[in-house]
Design a protein around this motif. Structure first.
Motif, PDB file in Angstrom:
ATOM      1  N   PRO A   1      -7.087   2.694   8.393  1.00  0.00           N
ATOM      2  CA  PRO A   1      -7.509   4.032   8.333  1.00  0.00           C
ATOM      3  C   PRO A   1      -6.484   4.865   7.623  1.00  0.00           C
ATOM      4  O   PRO A   1      -5.502   4.651   7.703  1.00  0.00           O
ATOM      5  N   PRO A   2      -6.834   5.961   7.149  1.00  0.00           N
ATOM      6  CA  PRO A   2      -5.990   7.261   6.790  1.00  0.00           C
ATOM      7  C   PRO A   2      -4.835   7.485   7.536  1.00  0.00           C
ATOM      8  O   PRO A   2      -5.666   7.467   8.942  1.00  0.00           O
ATOM      9  N   VAL A   3      -3.720   7.719   7.585  1.00  0.00           N
ATOM     10  CA  VAL A   3      -2.711   8.070   8.283  1.00  0.00           C
ATOM     11  C   VAL A   3      -2.568   9.430   8.150  1.00  0.00           C
ATOM     12  O   VAL A   3      -1.752  10.105   7.265  1.00  0.00           O
ATOM     13  N   GLU A   4      -2.762  10.331   9.294  1.00  0.00           N
ATOM     14  CA  GLU A   4      -2.408  11.602   9.174  1.00  0.00           C
ATOM     15  C   GLU A   4      -2.911  12.309   7.904  1.00  0.00           C
ATOM     16  O   GLU A   4      -2.276  13.289   7.186  1.00  0.00           O
ATOM     17  N   GLY A   5      -4.163  12.235   7.394  1.00  0.00           N
ATOM     18  CA  GLY A   5      -4.737  12.708   6.152  1.00  0.00           C
ATOM     19  C   GLY A   5      -4.244  12.087   4.991  1.00  0.00           C
ATOM     20  O   GLY A   5      -4.848  12.139   4.016  1.00  0.00           O
ATOM     21  N   LEU A   6      -3.275  11.010   5.127  1.00  0.00           N
ATOM     22  CA  LEU A   6      -2.878  10.247   3.918  1.00  0.00           C
ATOM     23  C   LEU A   6      -3.971   9.109   3.365  1.00  0.00           C
ATOM     24  O   LEU A   6      -3.898   8.206   4.474  1.00  0.00           O
ATOM     25  N   THR A   7      -4.619   9.144   2.431  1.00  0.00           N
ATOM     26  CA  THR A   7      -5.353   7.939   2.061  1.00  0.00           C
ATOM     27  C   THR A   7      -4.839   7.043   1.078  1.00  0.00           C
ATOM     28  O   THR A   7      -5.143   5.884   1.095  1.00  0.00           O
TER      29      THR A   7
ATOM     30  N   VAL B   1      -1.660   6.334  -2.189  1.00  0.00           N
ATOM     31  CA  VAL B   1      -0.424   6.749  -3.128  1.00  0.00           C
ATOM     32  C   VAL B   1      -0.863   6.126  -4.305  1.00  0.00           C
ATOM     33  O   VAL B   1      -0.996   5.102  -4.421  1.00  0.00           O
ATOM     34  N   ARG B   2      -0.651   6.947  -5.530  1.00  0.00           N
ATOM     35  CA  ARG B   2      -0.932   6.575  -6.873  1.00  0.00           C
ATOM     36  C   ARG B   2       0.716   6.235  -7.582  1.00  0.00           C
ATOM     37  O   ARG B   2       1.426   7.223  -7.482  1.00  0.00           O
ATOM     38  N   LEU B   3       0.773   5.185  -8.092  1.00  0.00           N
ATOM     39  CA  LEU B   3       2.104   4.867  -8.844  1.00  0.00           C
ATOM     40  C   LEU B   3       1.886   3.732  -9.897  1.00  0.00           C
ATOM     41  O   LEU B   3       0.963   2.995 -10.194  1.00  0.00           O
TER      42      LEU B   3
ATOM     43  N   ASP C   1       4.790  14.430  -6.389  1.00  0.00           N
ATOM     44  CA  ASP C   1       3.931  14.644  -5.159  1.00  0.00           C
ATOM     45  C   ASP C   1       3.458  13.470  -4.599  1.00  0.00           C
ATOM     46  O   ASP C   1       3.364  13.262  -3.428  1.00  0.00           O
ATOM     47  N   GLN C   2       3.577  12.287  -5.379  1.00  0.00           N
ATOM     48  CA  GLN C   2       3.183  11.036  -5.144  1.00  0.00           C
ATOM     49  C   GLN C   2       4.348  10.263  -4.277  1.00  0.00           C
ATOM     50  O   GLN C   2       4.251   9.595  -3.291  1.00  0.00           O
ATOM     51  N   ALA C   3       5.638  10.685  -4.610  1.00  0.00           N
ATOM     52  CA  ALA C   3       6.856  10.140  -3.814  1.00  0.00           C
ATOM     53  C   ALA C   3       6.807  10.845  -2.544  1.00  0.00           C
ATOM     54  O   ALA C   3       7.186  10.289  -1.737  1.00  0.00           O
ATOM     55  N   VAL C   4       6.413  11.939  -2.427  1.00  0.00           N
ATOM     56  CA  VAL C   4       6.574  12.747  -1.011  1.00  0.00           C
ATOM     57  C   VAL C   4       5.591  12.125  -0.297  1.00  0.00           C
ATOM     58  O   VAL C   4       5.904  11.661   1.001  1.00  0.00           O
ATOM     59  N   LEU C   5       4.469  11.488  -0.698  1.00  0.00           N
ATOM     60  CA  LEU C   5       3.466  10.727  -0.010  1.00  0.00           C
ATOM     61  C   LEU C   5       3.900   9.371   0.424  1.00  0.00           C
ATOM     62  O   LEU C   5       3.775   8.968   1.513  1.00  0.00           O
TER      63      LEU C   5
ATOM     64  N   LEU D   1       4.542   7.903   4.213  1.00  0.00           N
ATOM     65  CA  LEU D   1       3.796   6.506   4.454  1.00  0.00           C
ATOM     66  C   LEU D   1       5.158   5.689   4.869  1.00  0.00           C
ATOM     67  O   LEU D   1       5.146   5.011   6.216  1.00  0.00           O
ATOM     68  N   LEU D   2       6.239   5.623   4.406  1.00  0.00           N
ATOM     69  CA  LEU D   2       7.416   4.733   4.880  1.00  0.00           C
ATOM     70  C   LEU D   2       7.805   5.258   6.249  1.00  0.00           C
ATOM     71  O   LEU D   2       8.331   4.228   6.900  1.00  0.00           O
ATOM     72  N   LYS D   3       7.926   6.593   6.473  1.00  0.00           N
ATOM     73  CA  LYS D   3       8.248   6.966   7.730  1.00  0.00           C
ATOM     74  C   LYS D   3       7.443   6.344   9.029  1.00  0.00           C
ATOM     75  O   LYS D   3       7.725   6.295  10.014  1.00  0.00           O
ATOM     76  N   ARG D   4       6.149   6.153   8.481  1.00  0.00           N
ATOM     77  CA  ARG D   4       5.226   5.780   9.689  1.00  0.00           C
ATOM     78  C   ARG D   4       5.218   4.105   9.875  1.00  0.00           C
ATOM     79  O   ARG D   4       4.412   3.842  10.646  1.00  0.00           O
ATOM     80  N   LEU D   5       5.921   3.445   8.849  1.00  0.00           N
ATOM     81  CA  LEU D   5       6.089   2.006   8.899  1.00  0.00           C
ATOM     82  C   LEU D   5       6.899   1.657  10.006  1.00  0.00           C
ATOM     83  O   LEU D   5       7.916   2.132  10.202  1.00  0.00           O
TER      84      LEU D   5
END
Length: 110
Positions: free
Chosen positions: A60-66, A68-70, A98-102, A106-110
């Motif tokens: 599911p989304p992580v803290e509102g993050l659904t 990342v586009r790259l 903005d996508q790099a920030v996302l 995400l990497l911090k949550r892995l």
């Protein structure tokens, strides 16, 4: 194998799926991820040297993050042991600020 990575990869403990941005075709599930690239496990082999615009989607989304586009370059693709799946490695070549920030979040949550 010569490992030239400058950033460590993190095993994806989250459920991250990769889709082609334009066709919505499912490419595979993220196995590991870094700020520079990712590896996926999927049903269809990817063409080496193919450039793709992708969406990395968290279920599911992580803290509102659904998602990342790259933009990514497929560096290699190999069949899996079962002959029905494949492994593919990608280098991230285009990532808006903005996508790099996302992605960093995400990497911090892995």
């Amino acid at each position: 194998m010569d490992d030239r990575r400058q950033h460590s990869r993190h095993t994806a403990e989250l459920h991250l799926e990769v889709y082609d941005l334009h066709t919505e075709r499912h490419l595979g599930r993220v196995v590991d991820l870094s700020i520079e690239g990712f590896m996926i496990f999927g049903d269809c082999p990817q063409e080496a040297d193919a450039l793709l615009e992708c969406r990395l989607v968290s279920y599911p989304p992580v803290e509102g993050l659904t998602e990342v586009r790259l933009g990514a370059d497929c560096l290699w693709s190999r069949p899996g042991a079962d002959g029905q799946h494949c492994w593919s490695g990608f280098h991230i070549i285009d990532l808006a600020e903005d996508q790099a920030v996302l992605l960093e979040g995400l990497l911090k949550r892995l």
